[in-house]
Design a protein around this motif. Structure first.
Motif, short mmCIF file in Angstrom:
data_model
loop_
_atom_site.label_atom_id
_atom_site.label_comp_id
_atom_site.label_asym_id
_atom_site.label_seq_id
_atom_site.Cartn_x
_atom_site.Cartn_y
_atom_site.Cartn_z
N PHE A 95 -54.07 -41.61 -15.28
CA PHE A 95 -53.55 -41.70 -16.43
C PHE A 95 -52.82 -42.58 -16.50
O PHE A 95 -52.10 -43.31 -16.81
CB PHE A 95 -53.67 -40.99 -17.47
CG PHE A 95 -54.89 -40.15 -18.25
CD1 PHE A 95 -55.44 -40.22 -19.00
CD2 PHE A 95 -54.94 -38.96 -17.91
CE1 PHE A 95 -56.33 -39.82 -19.40
CE2 PHE A 95 -55.65 -38.22 -17.63
CZ PHE A 95 -56.93 -38.19 -18.82
N GLY A 96 -51.98 -43.05 -15.07
CA GLY A 96 -51.11 -43.69 -14.60
C GLY A 96 -49.54 -42.90 -14.30
O GLY A 96 -49.00 -41.68 -14.52
N ARG A 97 -48.25 -43.31 -13.74
CA ARG A 97 -47.49 -42.78 -13.87
C ARG A 97 -47.13 -42.24 -14.81
O ARG A 97 -46.04 -41.63 -14.62
CB ARG A 97 -46.31 -43.40 -12.88
CG ARG A 97 -46.79 -43.80 -11.24
CD ARG A 97 -46.74 -43.33 -10.51
NE ARG A 97 -47.07 -43.54 -9.48
CZ ARG A 97 -47.16 -43.05 -7.94
NH1 ARG A 97 -47.54 -41.46 -7.87
NH2 ARG A 97 -47.61 -43.61 -6.75
N ARG A 98 -46.33 -43.28 -16.11
CA ARG A 98 -46.31 -43.50 -17.29
C ARG A 98 -45.76 -41.90 -17.92
O ARG A 98 -45.23 -41.16 -18.26
CB ARG A 98 -46.50 -43.74 -17.73
CG ARG A 98 -46.25 -43.14 -19.37
CD ARG A 98 -46.10 -44.88 -19.83
NE ARG A 98 -46.13 -45.02 -21.41
CZ ARG A 98 -46.86 -44.52 -22.70
NH1 ARG A 98 -48.11 -44.24 -22.14
NH2 ARG A 98 -47.14 -44.20 -23.61
N THR A 99 -47.92 -41.48 -17.63
CA THR A 99 -48.37 -40.39 -17.83
C THR A 99 -47.41 -38.78 -17.50
O THR A 99 -47.36 -38.00 -17.90
CB THR A 99 -49.88 -39.95 -17.92
OG1 THR A 99 -49.90 -41.05 -20.02
CG2 THR A 99 -50.01 -39.32 -19.41
N GLY A 100 -47.93 -38.65 -16.10
CA GLY A 100 -47.75 -37.99 -15.16
C GLY A 100 -46.17 -37.86 -15.22
O GLY A 100 -46.02 -36.04 -15.31
N LEU A 101 -45.55 -38.73 -15.33
CA LEU A 101 -43.96 -38.43 -15.10
C LEU A 101 -43.45 -37.86 -16.14
O LEU A 101 -42.70 -36.88 -16.33
CB LEU A 101 -43.12 -39.45 -14.56
CG LEU A 101 -43.85 -40.32 -13.05
CD1 LEU A 101 -42.84 -41.32 -12.34
CD2 LEU A 101 -43.33 -38.67 -12.19
N ALA A 102 -43.66 -38.29 -17.51
CA ALA A 102 -42.85 -37.36 -18.00
C ALA A 102 -42.88 -36.38 -19.02
O ALA A 102 -42.83 -36.10 -19.48
CB ALA A 102 -43.56 -38.81 -19.72
N THR A 103 -44.79 -36.42 -18.42
CA THR A 103 -45.32 -34.93 -18.80
C THR A 103 -44.62 -33.87 -17.97
O THR A 103 -43.99 -33.20 -18.44
CB THR A 103 -46.59 -34.67 -18.84
OG1 THR A 103 -47.74 -35.74 -19.61
CG2 THR A 103 -47.22 -33.44 -18.33
N GLY A 104 -44.86 -34.37 -16.89
CA GLY A 104 -43.39 -33.63 -15.66
C GLY A 104 -42.64 -32.67 -15.81
O GLY A 104 -42.18 -31.67 -16.40
N PHE A 105 -41.21 -34.47 -16.65
CA PHE A 105 -39.90 -33.98 -17.28
C PHE A 105 -39.97 -33.23 -18.69
O PHE A 105 -39.88 -32.21 -18.44
CB PHE A 105 -39.46 -34.85 -16.63
CG PHE A 105 -38.97 -35.88 -15.83
CD1 PHE A 105 -37.88 -34.70 -15.03
CD2 PHE A 105 -39.37 -36.65 -15.52
CE1 PHE A 105 -37.66 -35.48 -13.88
CE2 PHE A 105 -38.55 -37.62 -14.63
CZ PHE A 105 -37.72 -37.04 -13.40
N MET A 106 -41.32 -33.28 -18.98
CA MET A 106 -40.99 -31.73 -20.58
C MET A 106 -41.33 -30.75 -20.04
O MET A 106 -40.43 -29.94 -21.33
CB MET A 106 -41.84 -32.75 -21.49
CG MET A 106 -42.06 -34.07 -21.98
SD MET A 106 -40.75 -34.29 -22.67
CE MET A 106 -40.26 -35.72 -24.05
N ILE A 107 -42.38 -30.39 -19.78
CA ILE A 107 -42.29 -29.18 -18.93
C ILE A 107 -41.15 -28.34 -17.98
O ILE A 107 -40.47 -27.62 -18.41
CB ILE A 107 -44.16 -29.18 -17.70
CG1 ILE A 107 -45.24 -29.84 -18.60
CG2 ILE A 107 -44.14 -27.71 -17.30
CD1 ILE A 107 -46.38 -29.59 -17.96
N GLY A 108 -40.62 -29.55 -17.43
CA GLY A 108 -39.61 -29.23 -16.76
C GLY A 108 -38.44 -28.58 -17.39
O GLY A 108 -37.24 -27.62 -17.37
N GLY A 109 -38.04 -28.91 -18.25
CA GLY A 109 -37.40 -28.94 -19.91
C GLY A 109 -37.39 -27.65 -20.66
O GLY A 109 -36.28 -27.18 -21.04
N LEU A 110 -38.81 -27.03 -20.54
CA LEU A 110 -39.15 -26.32 -21.10
C LEU A 110 -38.98 -25.00 -20.43
O LEU A 110 -37.94 -23.87 -20.79
CB LEU A 110 -40.77 -26.41 -21.83
CG LEU A 110 -41.42 -25.01 -22.22
CD1 LEU A 110 -40.97 -25.30 -23.85
CD2 LEU A 110 -43.06 -25.17 -22.01
#
Length: 432
Positions: A95-110
């Motif tokens: 799906f592209g860098r935007r989706t991958g990186l944004a999702t990863g950071f959000m999970i890290g925040g959780l």
């Protein structure tokens, strides 16, 4: 069928993306914009990474009441980042860098939020589970370095990697030096002081994810894939393709080897340094200062490292990484526990050696992969790096518990020394 207005909007979006394919100027503009957006996100990502690394071992030590498992948080964090690296890499490929990186950071925040709750209710089980999830932020922070290379040519790749890493320095240095501030803030709201830095980590990772999701448009990886498909030429020379595939496999192996060995040494020594310092009478402020220098040294040299890797060659800088890590291990082993200057010097060299290894190894991985499989391959390699870090983190506490911190540092020095013959051998004896 889509409604007419949505169909027209989709066609407009496709046309907009295709306009980049035959326009070098638009590609260049997007390349610069991508570097800027990713670099800003790295400021937040660096703060989230550094805050947790600084006190993770101390929090576990406090909750468990023993040093033997003080390296476990680092191991869990890096183990979690291994799974996240694979997930983020595959998500980015699809799906592209935007989706991958944004999702990863959000999970890290959780995950960081979970650590805070674990400290409040004194649950070691929740702490360990949350550290696994928190590792997603570490993996994403590391994978963000690839985004800047998607539209870079072969002579810009290491420099592009280094530019995004430089901005990590701002957050990475601020994180450890805010340990006391965040600790006091946590106490003021009824949270254990050692959980304070994770409040910063949670906010930083979530902000990084939101910023990337909003700003990383159009997605550079999606554009790069479209360019590759458009420019792909049929080949009738099977032998040439086989030679190229063999060369690419070798490049991936060399790049992964460089990054795995440097990660083991860096994580092992870094993880037990705070515990070693506390045992010799240093306070949290001094621990934060030393780790701040270390993390700054991990990222700030990127100002010149990328240029050196592009100019001098990947292998030359990989050998420089091994030599620098060797020196760091020797100084850490010989330094008296109460000598702040030597500890700062050792941990700074540890960070510089890691920086040399990461950028030279990453450049080799990008050189040796095609866009059609690049993000997935990068994620797989980062899994190995994370597992190497997990091994280093887990073993560090055991080695120090059974022997000593100087012994751990000497083991790190020996492993880093192995990097030099391995890299030369892998490159067929040529230093290029």
């Amino acid at each position: 069928m889509l409604p007419k207005d949505k169909e027209e909007a989709l066609e407009g979006k496709i046309d907009s993306l295709q306009s980049y394919i035959h326009s070098p100027q638009k590609q260049k503009t997007l390349y610069k914009r991508t570097l800027f957006v990713v670099s800003i996100s790295q400021i937040f990502g660096g703060a989230g990474l550094a805050a947790g690394v600084t006190v993770g071992a101390l929090l576990a030590q406090q909750m468990l009441g023993t040093d033997a498992y003080a390296g476990l948080p680092s191991a869990l964090l890096t183990l979690g980042s291994a799974g996240a690296a694979l997930f983020v890499g595959r998500l980015s490929q699809a799906f592209g860098r935007r989706t991958g990186l944004a999702t990863g950071f959000m999970i890290g925040g959780l995950g960081a939020t979970g650590v805070i709750i674990a400290a409040i209710i004194n649950s070691i089980f929740l702490l360990f589970a949350s550290l696994l999830i928190y590792g997603a932020g570490t993996a994403t922070n590391l994978q963000a370095r690839y985004a800047g290379t998607d539209l870079a040519n072969s002579k810009q790749r290491a420099t592009a990697i280094s530019m995004t890493m430089v901005f990590t320095t701002f957050g990475a240095v601020a994180g450890p030096n805010l340990v006391n501030v965040m600790g006091k803030f946590a106490l003021s709201v009824g949270i254990p002081s050692l959980a304070g830095p994770f409040i910063l980590a949670a906010a930083a990772y979530i902000l990084a994810g939101v910023f990337l999701f909003i700003m990383l448009r159009p997605d550079p990886f999606v554009i790069a894939k479209m360019i590759e498909v458009t420019n792909q030429k049929p080949s009738n020379n099977g032998q040439m393709e086989t030679i190229e595939q063999t060369k690419n496999k070798r490049g991936i192996i060399v790049g992964a080897t460089i990054m795995v060995l440097t990660q083991i040494v860096m994580v092992a020594v870094m993880t037990m340094t705070p515990v070693h310092m506390i045992h010799h009478g240093h306070g949290l402020g001094e621990v934060g200062l030393v780790i701040g220098f270390h993390i700054g040294a991990m990222y700030l040299p990127s100002l010149v490292t990328g240029i050196l890797v592009d100019k001098l060659g990947r292998t030359v800088m990989a050998i420089a990484a091994g030599t620098t890590l060797l020196l760091a291990g020797l100084i850490a082993a010989l330094a008296p526990g109460d000598n702040m200057i030597l500890l700062v010097m050792a941990l700074s060299l540890l960070g510089i050696g890691w920086n040399f290894g990461l950028i030279s190894g990453t450049a080799l991985i990008v050189d040796s992969t095609e866009t059609s499989t690049r993000a997935k391959s990068q994620g797989t390699v980062d899994v190995l790096i994370a597992l190497a870090g997990a091994t280093g983190g887990a073993m560090s506490g055991i080695i120090v518990s059974v022997s000593s911190y100087p012994t751990l540092s000497l083991v790190g020095a020996i492993i880093s020394l192995l990097l030099i013959p391995v890299v030369i051998w892998s490159r067929g004896g040529k230093i290029v």
